[in-house]
Design a protein around this motif. Structure first.
Motif, mmCIF file in Angstrom:
data_model
loop_
_atom_site.group_PDB
_atom_site.id
_atom_site.type_symbol
_atom_site.label_atom_id
_atom_site.label_comp_id
_atom_site.label_asym_id
_atom_site.label_seq_id
_atom_site.Cartn_x
_atom_site.Cartn_y
_atom_site.Cartn_z
ATOM 1 N N GLY A 278 -13.684 -0.373 28.987
ATOM 2 C CA GLY A 278 -13.867 -1.757 29.498
ATOM 3 C C GLY A 278 -14.622 -1.587 31.029
ATOM 4 N N ASP A 279 -14.707 -0.419 31.612
ATOM 5 C CA ASP A 279 -15.000 -0.179 32.711
ATOM 6 C C ASP A 279 -16.005 0.773 32.553
ATOM 7 O OD1 ASP A 279 -15.269 0.224 35.485
ATOM 8 O OD2 ASP A 279 -13.471 0.368 36.220
ATOM 9 N N ALA A 280 -17.416 0.436 33.093
ATOM 10 C CA ALA A 280 -18.343 1.661 32.869
ATOM 11 C C ALA A 280 -18.092 2.753 34.212
ATOM 12 C CB ALA A 280 -19.831 0.847 33.273
ATOM 13 N N SER A 281 -17.348 2.499 35.117
ATOM 14 C CA SER A 281 -16.901 3.436 35.949
ATOM 15 C C SER A 281 -16.106 4.546 35.563
ATOM 16 C CB SER A 281 -16.259 2.979 37.538
ATOM 17 O OG SER A 281 -17.432 2.031 38.002
ATOM 18 N N ASN A 282 -15.389 4.463 34.627
ATOM 19 C CA ASN A 282 -14.662 5.432 33.762
ATOM 20 C C ASN A 282 -15.705 6.197 33.033
ATOM 21 O OD1 ASN A 282 -11.835 5.147 34.465
ATOM 22 N ND2 ASN A 282 -11.770 3.279 33.030
ATOM 23 N N VAL A 283 -16.583 7.034 33.941
ATOM 24 C CA VAL A 283 -17.704 7.643 32.843
ATOM 25 C C VAL A 283 -17.374 8.970 32.305
ATOM 26 C CG1 VAL A 283 -18.982 7.052 34.944
ATOM 27 C CG2 VAL A 283 -17.679 9.238 35.110
ATOM 28 N N ASN A 284 -15.971 9.550 32.416
ATOM 29 C CA ASN A 284 -15.866 10.569 31.627
ATOM 30 C C ASN A 284 -14.231 10.852 31.452
ATOM 31 O OD1 ASN A 284 -16.352 13.033 30.081
ATOM 32 N ND2 ASN A 284 -17.824 13.773 31.660
ATOM 33 N N SER A 285 -14.217 12.037 30.697
ATOM 34 C CA SER A 285 -12.564 12.423 30.571
ATOM 35 C C SER A 285 -12.542 13.991 30.368
ATOM 36 C CB SER A 285 -11.871 11.425 29.566
ATOM 37 O OG SER A 285 -10.555 12.200 29.151
ATOM 38 N N TYR A 286 -11.625 14.538 31.258
ATOM 39 C CA TYR A 286 -11.573 15.921 31.068
ATOM 40 C C TYR A 286 -10.069 16.142 30.688
ATOM 41 C CZ TYR A 286 -15.581 16.111 34.337
ATOM 42 O OH TYR A 286 -17.014 15.828 35.009
ATOM 43 N N ALA A 287 -9.161 15.182 30.062
ATOM 44 C CA ALA A 287 -7.994 15.522 30.011
ATOM 45 C C ALA A 287 -7.736 14.623 28.841
ATOM 46 C CB ALA A 287 -6.969 15.245 31.128
ATOM 47 N N MET A 288 -6.946 15.028 27.776
ATOM 48 C CA MET A 288 -6.441 14.548 26.632
ATOM 49 C C MET A 288 -5.205 15.108 26.191
ATOM 50 S SD MET A 288 -10.029 13.742 24.340
ATOM 51 C CE MET A 288 -9.120 12.450 23.229
ATOM 52 N N SER A 289 -4.306 14.656 25.975
ATOM 53 C CA SER A 289 -2.882 15.275 25.320
ATOM 54 C C SER A 289 -2.037 14.416 24.529
ATOM 55 C CB SER A 289 -2.336 15.849 26.510
ATOM 56 O OG SER A 289 -1.107 16.627 26.165
ATOM 57 N N VAL A 290 -1.301 14.958 23.584
ATOM 58 C CA VAL A 290 -0.359 14.016 22.875
ATOM 59 C C VAL A 290 1.044 13.986 23.388
ATOM 60 C CG1 VAL A 290 0.560 13.513 20.654
ATOM 61 C CG2 VAL A 290 -1.923 14.360 20.951
ATOM 62 N N PHE A 291 1.706 12.852 23.675
ATOM 63 C CA PHE A 291 3.290 13.114 24.121
ATOM 64 C C PHE A 291 4.112 12.014 23.393
ATOM 65 C CE2 PHE A 291 6.284 11.475 27.115
ATOM 66 C CZ PHE A 291 7.058 12.472 27.305
ATOM 67 N N GLU A 292 4.977 12.304 22.756
ATOM 68 C CA GLU A 292 5.921 11.489 21.896
ATOM 69 C C GLU A 292 5.027 10.458 21.029
ATOM 70 O OE1 GLU A 292 8.592 9.477 24.636
ATOM 71 O OE2 GLU A 292 9.711 11.263 24.726
ATOM 72 N N ASP A 293 4.301 11.104 20.210
ATOM 73 C CA ASP A 293 3.499 10.697 19.262
ATOM 74 C C ASP A 293 2.612 9.575 19.827
ATOM 75 O OD1 ASP A 293 4.664 11.899 17.226
ATOM 76 O OD2 ASP A 293 6.504 10.534 17.344
ATOM 77 N N GLN A 294 2.200 9.679 21.052
ATOM 78 C CA GLN A 294 0.910 8.842 21.501
ATOM 79 C C GLN A 294 -0.076 9.670 22.258
ATOM 80 O OE1 GLN A 294 2.069 4.757 22.933
ATOM 81 N NE2 GLN A 294 4.003 5.630 23.537
ATOM 82 N N LEU A 295 -1.412 9.156 22.124
ATOM 83 C CA LEU A 295 -2.301 10.117 22.624
ATOM 84 C C LEU A 295 -2.814 9.460 24.071
ATOM 85 C CD1 LEU A 295 -4.936 11.958 22.517
ATOM 86 C CD2 LEU A 295 -6.173 10.196 21.139
ATOM 87 N N TYR A 296 -2.881 10.189 24.992
ATOM 88 C CA TYR A 296 -3.248 9.947 26.237
ATOM 89 C C TYR A 296 -4.330 10.564 26.688
ATOM 90 C CZ TYR A 296 1.746 8.511 27.194
ATOM 91 O OH TYR A 296 2.948 8.087 27.139
#
Length: 506
Positions: free
Chosen positions: A191-209
């Motif tokens: 919902g925010d075009a300024s969130n242009v990218n992501s270098y970090a994804m991980s799963v913790f306690e059955d949730q995707l971050y």
């Protein structure tokens, strides 16, 4: 005098134990195993990924001349390329590697701006690559992939999206349903075009971050339990507007950690739950130096120790910091691998008992260093023949193991007696229903990065009646088990104490 002699003997005994079992140290020695961009110098300037797949260590190499390269090695020293340059297109210059579901994935191969989108490929044997979907999933606006992870058994990827006509943008998250089917599971940029990218994804306690790169303020973190419905857990980089992006999200000892690249020095934060307002910064910015701006995209965790590689844009130094609790950090001695033109450490892994890190260098090309040999996770139950069980009677046996990183998970395959199970804590228990012989294999995995796994084949005999032979001798009255070597050594020290007392009386 008698009490004093006994005290001296016991003191000597425990002093003896102290020297026999010294306190473990985690400071390591390091050596250089590759020092010149795989023989091509600065053309192979950075290695964005080091991963283990099968019996090989793989390196994903950024090459702006020939196109992205993937090389592998069985010993960490001799490397062989296992893809065509740029996967057939030299415009695809960068590659990120990820392993999961017994598959090696290659992605993030950025194409020519506005002409071709990313490539996403996979291999099951390490050499034969199959492309998932078409370039950019059919649009050049899907410019590149920066991170990947498994969630709910499926691959999720973060995509740098930019419309080169309207300049609409915002990170996209895709779920890969099959080689020809995928689903976008978020709104662009959350919902925010300024969130242009992501270098970090991980799963913790059955949730995707997912941690973002925000172009106007501190980065954000979002999570999902369903895979499609998202909630924000971190805004504005924990209030630090100098933060540029999340460089890593990972778990250690049942807590979630996140690192931020920041102009004031990298920041490391931790939470027990991942919920908003539960995060606490660990240590000082930049581990005490504002020049330590960023970290490798994933730390290496081996035997309850975190190994964090950093980048230092001012002094051009690659550094490694270690911690056993996530709070207190010690800098490793980098004199053995120091080079004045190092940009920093980009990636790392654990392979064949050694920790590996890849260093970017803008004059001699990428470099790889590795640590001395470390202990491996090991199932230490000595005999493959378990103590015998009795039909209809409760049975419990704890499989023993050592090393690795907690928490651990145990699984099994093969012929387990009916009525019995292997718990996640590696205890074989239950009530066998019939007399028979059984052979099965227990597999133990830890929570390191990457995870260590060990397996052992075990045999369990179930008898109709109680079998003979006990490993320990029990006292009839108390049932206390003797440890004869321990009692013998303790007796020697008590005798020594009484001898001292007698000698003092002469």
């Amino acid at each position: 005098m008698k009490n004093k002699a006994i005290f001296l003997s016991l003191f000597s005994f425990f002093l003896f134990l102290f020297f026999i079992f010294p306190k473990e140290t985690h400071a390591l020695s390091w050596d250089i195993v590759m020092n010149d961009g795989f023989g091509e110098g600065v053309q192979n300037r950075t290695i964005n990924s080091l991963v283990v797949f099968g019996d090989y260590i793989y390196a994903g190499v950024n090459n702006t001349t020939d196109g992205a390269k993937v090389l592998r090695s069985t010993d960490g020293s001799s490397w062989t390329q296992v893809n065509t340059n740029g996967f057939g297109d030299s415009a695809h210059t960068n590659v990120v590697l990820f392993t999961g579901n017994n598959i090696l994935y290659a992605a993030g191969t950025v194409g020519e701006a506005g002409v071709s989108g990313f490539k996403l490929l996979k291999t099951t044997n390490g050499t034969d690559w199959v492309q998932i979907g078409t370039d950019g999933f059919g649009t050049a606006d899907n410019y590149g992939i920066q991170s990947m992870t498994l969630f709910g058994g499926k691959l999720y990827i973060s995509v740098y999206f930019i419309d080169f006509i309207t300049f609409d943008m915002g990170v996209r998250i895709y779920r890969i349903d099959s080689d020809s089917s995928w689903t976008k599971v978020n709104e662009e940029g959350f919902g925010d075009a300024s969130n242009v990218n992501s270098y970090a994804m991980s799963v913790f306690e059955d949730q995707l971050y997912v941690g973002t790169h925000h172009g106007a303020q501190g980065p954000e973190m979002w999570r999902t339990q369903s895979g499609t419905s998202w909630s924000q857990v971190v805004d504005n980089g924990f209030g630090e507007i100098n933060g540029r992006f999340f460089s890593s999200i990972f778990s250690f000892h049942e807590k979630i950690y996140a690192s931020i690249m920041s102009d004031t020095g990298l920041e490391l934060w931790r939470s027990d739950s991942g919920n908003s307002d539960t995060w606490t910064q660990m240590g000082e910015d930049g581990f005490g130096s504002a020049n330590n701006l960023w970290t490798a995209y994933t730390p290496v965790i081996v035997n309850d120790v975190i190994y964090f590689g950093t980048g230092n844009e001012t002094a051009n130094l690659a550094k490694i910091f270690i911690s056993q609790d996530g709070e207190n950090w010690t800098e490793e001695d980098n004199s053995a691998f120091l080079h004045v033109n190092d940009e920093g450490i980009y990636s790392g892994t654990f392979f064949n008992s050694r920790t590996y890190f890849a260093i970017g260098n803008d004059t001699i090309g990428s470099r790889i260093i590795r640590s001395e040999t470390l202990d491996l996770l090991e199932i230490t139950t000595e005999s493959s023949d378990l103590p015998e069980a009795i039909k209809g009677e409760n049975y419990s046996y704890q499989v023993e193991y050592e090393n690795g990183t907690s928490p651990y998970t145990c699984t099994w395959e093969g012929d387990l007696p009916e009525g019995m199970e292997v718990t996640s804590g590696c205890k074989i228990e239950g009530t066998p229903q019939k007399a028979s012989n059984h052979t099965f294999t227990v597999y133990l995995s830890d929570s390191g990065i990457p995870a260590q796994i060990d397996g052992k084949e075990l045999t369990l005999i179930v008898n109709e009646s109680e079998s003979e032979g006990q490993e320990l001798t029990e006292l009839p009255e108390t049932g206390v088990s003797f440890n004869y070597p321990f009692v013998f050594i303790l007796g020697l020290f008590l005798f020594f104490g009484l001898y001292l007392e007698k000698s003092s009386q002469l």
